[in-house]
Design an enzyme around this catalytic site. Structure first.
Site: not given
Ligand code: PAF
Length: 284
Positions: A37, A153, A186
């Site tokens: 991120h 995605q 994550s």
């Protein structure tokens, strides 16, 4: 750095910024930030006047038996990390505001959403496309940044933006890996010591494929078979899929062609991990 919970305040912030001629870079996340991120936020910082990061664990992209409840959450930690790499604002909406009573409208990117992970997570990409479309409308960025780790995605979002004439540029940045090769996620926080070691087999399998292609093997069935054999050596694994597909349409390939995607999803114990590699015929 500002923290905004309200959709209305977020609109106002973006409207004012645009009126002042400022550009907005946007990094949508579900929080529990990691170096992957942060690489997106840093890039957004370099390329825009303002950087907005959203943190929202989107309930509609999780299946009923999936990890929505246990997904890691730590706003304080995320705020500190985002601020350190130059975010100007965290948008942290509430699920009740994003999906109020009577919510009925979903975005479904057909076909692309049913392949690869879509086969194992029905409804997942409908949930992703819907929340990303909503976030795009609320934040109104100039550029939005996504990680290549979620390759499917990223392809779906690019398609959605094109199909719905959404005036936002999509940038996809490379996978960030731990020193030993594990793709940052994550969900890596779920892994215990032994599982963390076993998880390296995902990247090893992708590298095995790359080596085989370099050595001139182009039959994808053969490559996938070897990858499966390698992964199955780890007792605690279950393969959802290993596929070699065309980048743009995610159609399976029989023979390696330029610019194809090797994608896999593997359970390590109770944790489902994904990884991928873009490859061309020369294995580079
Ligand atoms: O990649 C993610 O973290 C999520 O799927 C996204 C894009 C933030 C939508 O919830």
């Amino acid at each position: 750095m500002r923290l905004i919970y309200s959709i209305k305040k977020m609109y106002e912030f973006s409207k004012t910024a645009h009126l002042k001629g400022k550009t907005i870079g946007f990094v949508p996340t579900m929080g529990y930030l990691h170096e992957g991120h942060l690489s997106l936020i840093r890039k957004a910082r370099k390329e825009n006047d303002l950087v907005v990061v959203s943190i929202f664990v989107n309930p509609i992209q999780f299946g009923p038996k999936e990890d929505f409840k246990r997904y890691p959450r730590d706003l304080k930690r995320d705020m500190k990390m985002a601020e350190e790499v130059g975010a100007d604002l965290i948008f942290y909406p509430d699920a009740k505001d994003m999906y109020p009573d009577g919510f009925k409208t979903y975005v479904n990117v057909e076909e692309l959403s049913d392949k690869l992970c879509g086969k194992f997570r029905p409804g997942h990409f409908k949930g992703v496309a819907t929340v990303v479309a909503k976030l795009f409308n609320i934040v109104s960025p100039d550029i939005a940044y996504f990680g290549q780790k979620d390759a499917q995605q990223a392809i779906i979002i690019k398609r959605m933006v094109k199909d719905l004439n959404i005036p936002i540029k999509i940038k996809v940045l490379p996978i960030v890996r731990e020193k030993d090769g594990l793709a940052m996620s994550s969900r890596n926080t779920y892994l215990n010591g032994k599982e963390r070691e076993d998880a390296l087999v995902l990247y090893q399998a992708l590298n095995l494929a790359k080596d085989l292609i370099k050595r001139g093997i182009t039959d994808t069935d053969k490559i996938i078979k070897r990858m499966r054999q390698l992964i199955k050596k780890k007792k605690n694994t279950k393969i959802d899929y290993i596929e070699i597909v065309e980048m743009d349409n995610l159609n399976p390939l029989k023979v390696i062609s330029d610019n194809c995607l090797i994608a896999l999803a593997v359970w390590i114990g109770k944790t489902r991990l994904i990884d991928n590699m873009i490859i061309n015929k020369l294995g580079s």
